[in-house]
Design a protein around this motif. Structure first.
Motif, PDB file in Angstrom:
ATOM      1  N   UNK A   1       0.853  -1.071  -0.080  1.00 31.87           N
ATOM      2  CA  UNK A   1       0.115   0.008   0.034  1.00 31.87           C
ATOM      3  C   UNK A   1       0.923   1.252   0.056  1.00 31.87           C
ATOM      4  N   UNK A   2       0.490   2.132  -0.821  1.00 30.53           N
ATOM      5  CA  UNK A   2       1.468   3.538  -0.828  1.00 30.53           C
ATOM      6  C   UNK A   2       0.477   4.544  -0.283  1.00 30.53           C
ATOM      7  N   UNK A   3       1.025   5.027   0.691  1.00 30.58           N
ATOM      8  CA  UNK A   3       0.314   6.369   1.374  1.00 30.58           C
ATOM      9  C   UNK A   3       0.238   7.430   0.606  1.00 30.58           C
ATOM     10  N   UNK A   4      -0.874   8.085   0.623  1.00 31.79           N
ATOM     11  CA  UNK A   4      -0.991   9.385  -0.032  1.00 31.79           C
ATOM     12  C   UNK A   4       0.056  10.389   0.594  1.00 31.79           C
ATOM     13  N   UNK A   5       0.351  11.517  -0.141  1.00 35.83           N
ATOM     14  CA  UNK A   5       1.174  12.393   0.524  1.00 35.83           C
ATOM     15  C   UNK A   5       0.530  12.986   1.929  1.00 35.83           C
ATOM     16  N   UNK A   6       1.162  13.090   3.079  1.00 34.88           N
ATOM     17  CA  UNK A   6       0.613  13.531   4.032  1.00 34.88           C
ATOM     18  C   UNK A   6       0.405  15.096   4.435  1.00 34.88           C
ATOM     19  N   UNK A   7      -0.488  15.666   3.740  1.00 33.37           N
ATOM     20  CA  UNK A   7      -0.661  17.134   3.542  1.00 33.37           C
ATOM     21  C   UNK A   7      -2.210  17.072   4.108  1.00 33.37           C
ATOM     22  N   UNK A   8      -2.285  18.384   4.984  1.00 33.28           N
ATOM     23  CA  UNK A   8      -3.381  18.858   5.894  1.00 33.28           C
ATOM     24  C   UNK A   8      -4.248  19.502   4.854  1.00 33.28           C
ATOM     25  N   UNK A   9      -5.443  20.167   5.494  1.00 32.85           N
ATOM     26  CA  UNK A   9      -6.022  21.100   4.768  1.00 32.85           C
ATOM     27  C   UNK A   9      -5.597  22.263   4.530  1.00 32.85           C
ATOM     28  N   UNK A  10      -4.664  22.802   5.137  1.00 32.17           N
ATOM     29  CA  UNK A  10      -3.930  24.120   5.007  1.00 32.17           C
ATOM     30  C   UNK A  10      -2.877  24.243   3.970  1.00 32.17           C
ATOM     31  N   UNK A  11      -2.475  22.709   3.599  1.00 31.17           N
ATOM     32  CA  UNK A  11      -1.347  22.741   2.519  1.00 31.17           C
ATOM     33  C   UNK A  11      -0.156  22.531   3.321  1.00 31.17           C
ATOM     34  N   UNK A  12      -0.031  22.239   4.629  1.00 34.83           N
ATOM     35  CA  UNK A  12       1.216  22.082   5.567  1.00 34.83           C
ATOM     36  C   UNK A  12       1.176  20.519   5.842  1.00 34.83           C
ATOM     37  N   UNK A  13       2.165  20.043   6.560  1.00 41.57           N
ATOM     38  CA  UNK A  13       2.507  18.719   6.844  1.00 41.57           C
ATOM     39  C   UNK A  13       1.196  18.289   7.911  1.00 41.57           C
ATOM     40  N   UNK A  14       0.711  16.904   7.345  1.00 42.53           N
ATOM     41  CA  UNK A  14      -0.206  16.295   8.527  1.00 42.53           C
ATOM     42  C   UNK A  14       0.169  16.038   9.807  1.00 42.53           C
ATOM     43  N   UNK A  15      -0.337  16.737  10.547  1.00 42.95           N
ATOM     44  CA  UNK A  15      -0.105  16.730  12.082  1.00 42.95           C
ATOM     45  C   UNK A  15      -0.762  15.483  12.610  1.00 42.95           C
ATOM     46  N   UNK A  16      -0.342  15.078  13.638  1.00 39.08           N
ATOM     47  CA  UNK A  16      -0.938  13.535  14.426  1.00 39.08           C
ATOM     48  C   UNK A  16      -2.095  14.069  15.006  1.00 39.08           C
ATOM     49  N   UNK A  17      -3.161  13.057  14.900  1.00 34.38           N
ATOM     50  CA  UNK A  17      -4.667  13.270  15.362  1.00 34.38           C
ATOM     51  C   UNK A  17      -4.691  12.716  16.660  1.00 34.38           C
ATOM     52  N   UNK A  24      -6.538   6.296  12.948  1.00 39.22           N
ATOM     53  CA  UNK A  24      -6.133   6.353  11.580  1.00 39.22           C
ATOM     54  C   UNK A  24      -6.353   4.889  10.794  1.00 39.22           C
ATOM     55  N   UNK A  25      -6.563   4.921   9.639  1.00 37.69           N
ATOM     56  CA  UNK A  25      -6.725   3.692   8.807  1.00 37.69           C
ATOM     57  C   UNK A  25      -5.449   2.850   8.812  1.00 37.69           C
ATOM     58  N   UNK A  26      -4.220   3.266   9.018  1.00 39.23           N
ATOM     59  CA  UNK A  26      -3.196   2.862   9.543  1.00 39.23           C
ATOM     60  C   UNK A  26      -2.807   2.314  10.981  1.00 39.23           C
ATOM     61  N   UNK A  27      -3.408   3.118  11.840  1.00 38.08           N
ATOM     62  CA  UNK A  27      -3.397   3.086  13.010  1.00 38.08           C
ATOM     63  C   UNK A  27      -2.045   3.644  13.413  1.00 38.08           C
ATOM     64  N   UNK A  28      -1.791   4.622  12.775  1.00 33.74           N
ATOM     65  CA  UNK A  28      -0.383   5.231  13.206  1.00 33.74           C
ATOM     66  C   UNK A  28      -0.439   6.799  13.833  1.00 33.74           C
ATOM     67  N   UNK A  29      -1.572   6.834  14.306  1.00 33.03           N
ATOM     68  CA  UNK A  29      -1.759   8.213  14.938  1.00 33.03           C
ATOM     69  C   UNK A  29      -2.505   9.290  13.789  1.00 33.03           C
ATOM     70  N   UNK A  30      -2.036   9.319  12.645  1.00 29.28           N
ATOM     71  CA  UNK A  30      -2.578  10.433  11.728  1.00 29.28           C
ATOM     72  C   UNK A  30      -3.608   9.794  10.963  1.00 29.28           C
ATOM     73  N   UNK A  31      -4.087  10.933  10.237  1.00 33.74           N
ATOM     74  CA  UNK A  31      -5.290  10.595   9.309  1.00 33.74           C
ATOM     75  C   UNK A  31      -5.021  10.191   7.940  1.00 33.74           C
ATOM     76  N   UNK A  32      -3.979   9.358   7.857  1.00 29.68           N
ATOM     77  CA  UNK A  32      -3.241   9.280   6.351  1.00 29.68           C
ATOM     78  C   UNK A  32      -4.235   8.358   5.586  1.00 29.68           C
ATOM     79  N   UNK A  33      -4.132   8.461   4.333  1.00 32.42           N
ATOM     80  CA  UNK A  33      -4.975   7.634   3.530  1.00 32.42           C
ATOM     81  C   UNK A  33      -4.331   7.085   2.302  1.00 32.42           C
TER      82      UNK A  33
END
Length: 126
Positions: A1-17, A24-33
């Motif tokens: 599985x290739x994770x999509x680029x971890x970019x948030x709604x503001x265009x910056x790096x995806x912060x941990x949730x 998370x889908x990957x149970x990695x603490x982030x809303x990666x997809x």
């Protein structure tokens, strides 16, 4: 599985949730997809009692622990990577939780308009 680029709604790096509970889908603490995430678990929300009750009512019980899935059950105040379509449904029913833009993946915009997300935004840090 290739994770999509971890970019948030503001265009910056995806912060941990959240790492407690681990989300998370990957149970990695982030809303990666990725392409295999058909539910698009990309919206970092802060759940409240109203949302949790509504979610259980519509058939998605997020409060009952499910140890076999390493799921402790959620309580009011927890952060969680919610499916974009479930968030939109909750908004339409008037019980959408607050959204953490910095930890919400930009792919959410494929399902939820930014105007709706802005109605539920909580400012970081909190």
């Amino acid at each position: 599985m290739q994770i999509d680029p971890p970019v948030n709604l503001l265009g910056g790096p995806l912060e941990p949730c959240s790492v407690a509970p681990l989300t998370g889908f990957f149970r990695d603490g982030h809303c990666n997809t990725c392409a295999q995430d058909h539910g698009l678990h990309t919206v970092c929300v802060i759940v409240d009692a109203e949302f949790l009750a509504w979610s259980k009512y519509v058939g998605n019980d997020l409060t009952t622990p499910r140890p076999e899935f390493r799921f402790p059950g959620l309580k009011s105040g927890d952060r969680w990577c919610l499916c974009a379509s479930r968030f939109l449904e909750a908004h339409e029913e008037g019980c959408a939780p607050q959204v953490v833009f910095e930890a919400t993946h930009r792919r959410t915009l494929e399902v939820v308009p930014i105007e709706i997300l802005r109605l539920h935004r909580i400012l970081w840090p909190f």
